[in-house]
Design a protein around this motif. Structure first.
Motif, short mmCIF file in Angstrom:
data_model
loop_
_atom_site.label_atom_id
_atom_site.label_comp_id
_atom_site.label_asym_id
_atom_site.label_seq_id
_atom_site.Cartn_x
_atom_site.Cartn_y
_atom_site.Cartn_z
N PHE A 119 0.82 -1.21 0.00
CA PHE A 119 0.00 0.00 0.00
C PHE A 119 0.86 1.27 0.00
N VAL A 120 1.92 1.27 0.78
CA VAL A 120 2.78 2.47 0.87
C VAL A 120 3.47 2.76 -0.47
N PRO A 121 4.12 1.76 -1.11
CA PRO A 121 4.69 2.07 -2.44
C PRO A 121 3.63 2.53 -3.44
N CYS A 122 2.42 1.98 -3.35
CA CYS A 122 1.35 2.40 -4.26
C CYS A 122 0.95 3.85 -4.01
N LEU A 123 0.90 4.26 -2.75
CA LEU A 123 0.58 5.67 -2.44
C LEU A 123 1.67 6.61 -2.95
N ILE A 124 2.92 6.21 -2.77
CA ILE A 124 4.04 7.03 -3.26
C ILE A 124 3.98 7.13 -4.79
N TYR A 125 3.71 6.01 -5.44
CA TYR A 125 3.59 6.00 -6.90
C TYR A 125 2.43 6.88 -7.36
N ALA A 126 1.28 6.79 -6.68
CA ALA A 126 0.12 7.61 -7.04
C ALA A 126 0.44 9.09 -6.88
N PHE A 127 1.10 9.45 -5.79
CA PHE A 127 1.49 10.85 -5.59
C PHE A 127 2.39 11.33 -6.73
N ALA A 128 3.37 10.50 -7.09
CA ALA A 128 4.30 10.88 -8.16
C ALA A 128 3.58 11.03 -9.50
N VAL A 129 2.67 10.12 -9.81
CA VAL A 129 1.94 10.20 -11.09
C VAL A 129 1.10 11.47 -11.14
N PHE A 130 0.34 11.75 -10.08
CA PHE A 130 -0.53 12.92 -10.10
C PHE A 130 0.27 14.23 -10.01
N ARG A 131 1.45 14.17 -9.45
CA ARG A 131 2.25 15.39 -9.32
C ARG A 131 3.05 15.70 -10.58
N TRP A 132 3.70 14.68 -11.17
CA TRP A 132 4.66 14.95 -12.24
C TRP A 132 4.27 14.41 -13.61
#
Length: 133
Positions: A119-132
Motif C-alpha cells: 500500500f505504501v509504495p502504491c501511495l508514493i507511486y500515485a502521488f508521483a503520477v498525479f504530481r509529475w
C-alpha cells in the motif's frame, strides 16, 4: 440555484455510496459469532467474494464516480508532464491504477511480507503520477 443542484448531487452520491458500503459491511459472514472479514460472502459462489475484494471494487467505483463529478464540475485542459504526453486527471488515475496493480503483483511474487505492505509504495507511486505526469 446552480449550487443547490450540486449539493443535491453530492448528497445523493454520498447516500448511495454510504448505503452500498453499509450493505457490504452487513453482508460480512459470521464465524463463531464474530465477523469473518476474509470469509466468502456468497457461500458456494463461483468467485471468492470476500469483504476485502468487495471493498476494493467499491473503492474503484467511488474513484470513478468522483473523477466523473470532478470532470463535469471542474473541467480541465490536458497538461504536459514528465513523459511529454498530454494527460488529464482520468488518464493519471488509469495510469496510477495500472501501475499499482503491477506493484502489487511484484510484491506478491518477490516478497513474503503481508500484501498490505504494498500500500505504501502504491501511495508514493500515485502521488508521483498525479504530481509529475
Amino acid at each position: 440555484m446552480r449550487t443547490t443542484r450540486w449539493i443535491t448531487i453530492y448528497t445523493i452520491l454520498t447516500v448511495v455510496m454510504g448505503g452500498s458500503l453499509g450493505a457490504l459491511i452487513l453482508s460480512v459472514p459470521r464465524k463463531d459469532g464474530a465477523l469473518d472479514w476474509t470469509g466468502q460472502m456468497i457461500a458456494g459462489g463461483w468467485m471468492a467474494w470476500s469483504f476485502p475484494v468487495a471493498l476494493f471494487f467499491w473503492t474503484i467505483a467511488g474513484l470513478l464516480i468522483l473523477f466523473t463529478v470532478l470532470a463535469v464540475r471542474f473541467p480541465e485542459t490536458p497538461r504536459l508532464g514528465a513523459l511529454r504526453i498530454e494527460t488529464t486527471r482520468g488518464d493519471r488515475l488509469f495510469i496510477t491504477l495500472l501501475g499499482s496493480a503491477f506493484i502489487n503483483l511484484a510484491w506478491l511474487g518477490l516478497s513474503d511480507l503481508a500484501q498490505w505492505g504494498a500500500f505504501v509504495p502504491c501511495l508514493i507511486y500515485a502521488f508521483a503520477v498525479f504530481r509529475w505526469l
